[in-house]
Design a protein around this motif. Structure first.
Motif, PDB file in Angstrom:
ATOM      1  N   GLN A 132     -49.192 -58.793 -44.165  1.00 40.27           N
ATOM      2  CA  GLN A 132     -48.870 -57.748 -45.132  1.00 40.27           C
ATOM      3  C   GLN A 132     -49.476 -58.081 -46.480  1.00 40.27           C
ATOM      4  O   GLN A 132     -49.462 -59.240 -46.901  1.00 40.27           O
ATOM      5  N   LEU A 133     -50.020 -57.072 -47.146  1.00 36.64           N
ATOM      6  CA  LEU A 133     -50.577 -57.246 -48.492  1.00 36.64           C
ATOM      7  C   LEU A 133     -49.764 -56.398 -49.463  1.00 36.64           C
ATOM      8  O   LEU A 133     -49.738 -55.172 -49.356  1.00 36.64           O
ATOM      9  N   ALA A 134     -49.084 -57.058 -50.395  1.00 35.30           N
ATOM     10  CA  ALA A 134     -48.322 -56.360 -51.427  1.00 35.30           C
ATOM     11  C   ALA A 134     -49.166 -56.305 -52.693  1.00 35.30           C
ATOM     12  O   ALA A 134     -49.445 -57.355 -53.302  1.00 35.30           O
ATOM     13  N   VAL A 135     -49.598 -55.109 -53.070  1.00 36.92           N
ATOM     14  CA  VAL A 135     -50.389 -54.916 -54.282  1.00 36.92           C
ATOM     15  C   VAL A 135     -49.410 -54.673 -55.423  1.00 36.92           C
ATOM     16  O   VAL A 135     -48.705 -53.663 -55.446  1.00 36.92           O
ATOM     17  N   VAL A 136     -49.351 -55.607 -56.349  1.00 38.75           N
ATOM     18  CA  VAL A 136     -48.399 -55.531 -57.460  1.00 38.75           C
ATOM     19  C   VAL A 136     -49.115 -54.949 -58.665  1.00 38.75           C
ATOM     20  O   VAL A 136     -50.156 -55.463 -59.094  1.00 38.75           O
ATOM     21  N   THR A 137     -48.571 -53.873 -59.228  1.00 38.55           N
ATOM     22  CA  THR A 137     -49.165 -53.281 -60.424  1.00 38.55           C
ATOM     23  C   THR A 137     -48.064 -52.798 -61.342  1.00 38.55           C
ATOM     24  O   THR A 137     -47.006 -52.341 -60.888  1.00 38.55           O
ATOM     25  N   ALA A 138     -48.286 -52.931 -62.634  1.00 37.32           N
ATOM     26  CA  ALA A 138     -47.305 -52.480 -63.615  1.00 37.32           C
ATOM     27  C   ALA A 138     -47.535 -51.003 -63.915  1.00 37.32           C
ATOM     28  O   ALA A 138     -48.666 -50.510 -63.874  1.00 37.32           O
ATOM     29  N   VAL A 166     -46.091 -52.452 -54.864  1.00 37.32           N
ATOM     30  CA  VAL A 166     -44.908 -52.878 -55.606  1.00 37.32           C
ATOM     31  C   VAL A 166     -45.171 -52.552 -57.077  1.00 37.32           C
ATOM     32  O   VAL A 166     -46.033 -53.158 -57.708  1.00 37.32           O
ATOM     33  N   LEU A 167     -44.427 -51.570 -57.586  1.00 44.63           N
ATOM     34  CA  LEU A 167     -44.640 -51.073 -58.947  1.00 44.63           C
ATOM     35  C   LEU A 167     -43.597 -51.684 -59.862  1.00 44.63           C
ATOM     36  O   LEU A 167     -42.392 -51.499 -59.668  1.00 44.63           O
ATOM     37  N   THR A 168     -44.053 -52.423 -60.860  1.00 42.76           N
ATOM     38  CA  THR A 168     -43.160 -53.126 -61.770  1.00 42.76           C
ATOM     39  C   THR A 168     -43.054 -52.396 -63.104  1.00 42.76           C
ATOM     40  O   THR A 168     -43.834 -51.490 -63.396  1.00 42.76           O
ATOM     41  N   LYS A 169     -42.076 -52.810 -63.902  1.00 45.16           N
ATOM     42  CA  LYS A 169     -41.866 -52.314 -65.269  1.00 45.16           C
ATOM     43  C   LYS A 169     -41.590 -50.812 -65.299  1.00 45.16           C
ATOM     44  O   LYS A 169     -42.065 -50.095 -66.186  1.00 45.16           O
ATOM     45  N   ALA A 170     -40.814 -50.332 -64.322  1.00 43.03           N
ATOM     46  CA  ALA A 170     -40.443 -48.918 -64.303  1.00 43.03           C
ATOM     47  C   ALA A 170     -39.502 -48.575 -65.447  1.00 43.03           C
ATOM     48  O   ALA A 170     -39.248 -47.386 -65.695  1.00 43.03           O
ATOM     49  N   ASP A 171     -38.987 -49.565 -66.147  1.00 39.50           N
ATOM     50  CA  ASP A 171     -38.185 -49.300 -67.334  1.00 39.50           C
ATOM     51  C   ASP A 171     -39.041 -48.803 -68.488  1.00 39.50           C
ATOM     52  O   ASP A 171     -38.516 -48.266 -69.472  1.00 39.50           O
TER      53      ASP A 171
END
Length: 346
Positions: A132-138, A166-171
């Motif tokens: 599995q490849l998790a592409v992390v982006t803000a 995986v989408l970060t900083k949704a705040d």
């Protein structure tokens, strides 16, 4: 006997008794079979030294018994990366100062790779044997770079890995606009946001990673190491900051490392990347990630790029063969093909 004859005799004597500079044993092309080698799996790579988990990921292994090893000379220039299943000989006690040898690299089930840029066909293997490849982006700070995400997806499809966003900083920003662009690709996504007491959405990410071997990839500053440290308490990966002027992150992780997840499975953190070259990817392999479009490609002209006026996929989709989502899926395919053919998103 003449002086010249004695000189010749002395020379013959020196030649007869001169030690063989290559050794006295005859050379052989046979290599030892190493039938007594111990199976292990690489979890760290650092300047020619490899941390190897005895048994490997599938057997669980003992994280307290990671063997330090070096690559045997007979492997030549063959690369060894995190995730490789290997065979060890020598001192496998794990005692301080001990050193084993990697004498064999087993066949890989998957290979995640990239090239320096799109004109370079020399591939750089990042991780082996992941699934599995998790592409992390803000979603903000720094702003998301869709082209970079697209290129990571191409690499995942080429490697045969299941992709995950995986989408970060949704705040800081609403994810709806960004995720809308990936609905037709049918790539699952998870959203996290920073909270006073950790990361909201972390448990959903943990559940998606449990029982699998997942590679985290993302450019610097998106919160990848923060996520890694939250998933694996005590990991201690360095966390970088975003440059206020350029909006780009600073590289903090300098090497790949694999660690066990508390509930099972493994996660591999990789150094932050600024670009993801795809010069090694055969563009025809990208089509295989869209199985409903593959039969339509048989109607394409020879050498079709699938992004040109004569492409047979347009008629295939217009006739309804790819279902109601066909037009959106075709546009997504072409977007990835353009990502492969175009310049990296620096």
């Amino acid at each position: 006997m003449s002086r010249r004859s004695r000189g010749q005799q002395d020379e013959e004597s020196r030649i007869r008794f001169r030690p063989n500079p290559k050794g006295n044993r005859p050379r052989t092309k046979d290599r030892p079979s190493h039938t007594d080698a111990v199976p292990a799996q690489v979890v760290t790579v650092d300047r020619g030294r490899y941390g190897c988990l005895l048994g490997g990921f599938e057997t669980g292994g003992d994280e307290d018994l990671v063997i330090t090893a070096m690559k045997a000379r007979e492997l030549g220039r063959a690369g060894v990366v995190v995730g490789d299943r290997v065979a060890l000989v020598g001192d496998v006690s794990g005692a301080e100062g001990s050193l084993a040898r990697i004498v064999r690299v087993e066949p890989r089930t998957s290979v995640l790779r990239r090239s320096a840029d799109d004109t370079d066909t020399v591939e750089r293997v990042i991780v082996a044997n992941a699934d599995q490849l998790a592409v992390v982006t803000a979603l903000a700070d720094p702003v998301p770079r869709a082209r970079m995400v697209d290129r990571c997806l191409v690499a995942a499809y080429d490697a045969g890995l299941d992709p995950l966003l995986v989408l970060t900083k949704a705040d800081l920003a609403d994810p709806a606009e960004f995720t809308a662009g990936y609905a037709a690709l049918e790539v699952p996504w998870l959203v996290t946001r920073r909270a006073d007491e950790g990361i909201d959405g972390l448990e959903a990410v943990r559940k998606q990673l449990t029982g699998r071997v997942t590679v985290l990839v993302g450019h610097s500053g998106v919160g990848k190491s923060t996520l890694f440290n939250a998933l694996v308490p005590g990991a201690g990966r360095a966390i970088g900051r975003v440059n206020d002027v350029t909006g780009r992150g600073r590289h903090t992780s300098t090497s790949a490392v694999a660690l066990r997840l508390p509930d099972g499975g493994w996660v591999v953190d990789t150094p932050g990347v600024r670009s993801f070259g795809l010069g090694h990817v055969d563009m025809s392999r990208i089509l295989n990630a869209f199985p409903e479009l593959v039969p339509g490609a048989e109607e394409c002209p020879r050498g079709c790029s699938h992004d040109e006026p004569d492409c047979g996929l347009d008629a295939w989709v217009n006739e309804g063969h790819a279902g109601s989502s066909g037009p959106a899926r075709l546009e997504s395919l072409r977007r990835l093909l353009r990502a492969r053919a175009g310049a990296p998103d620096y």
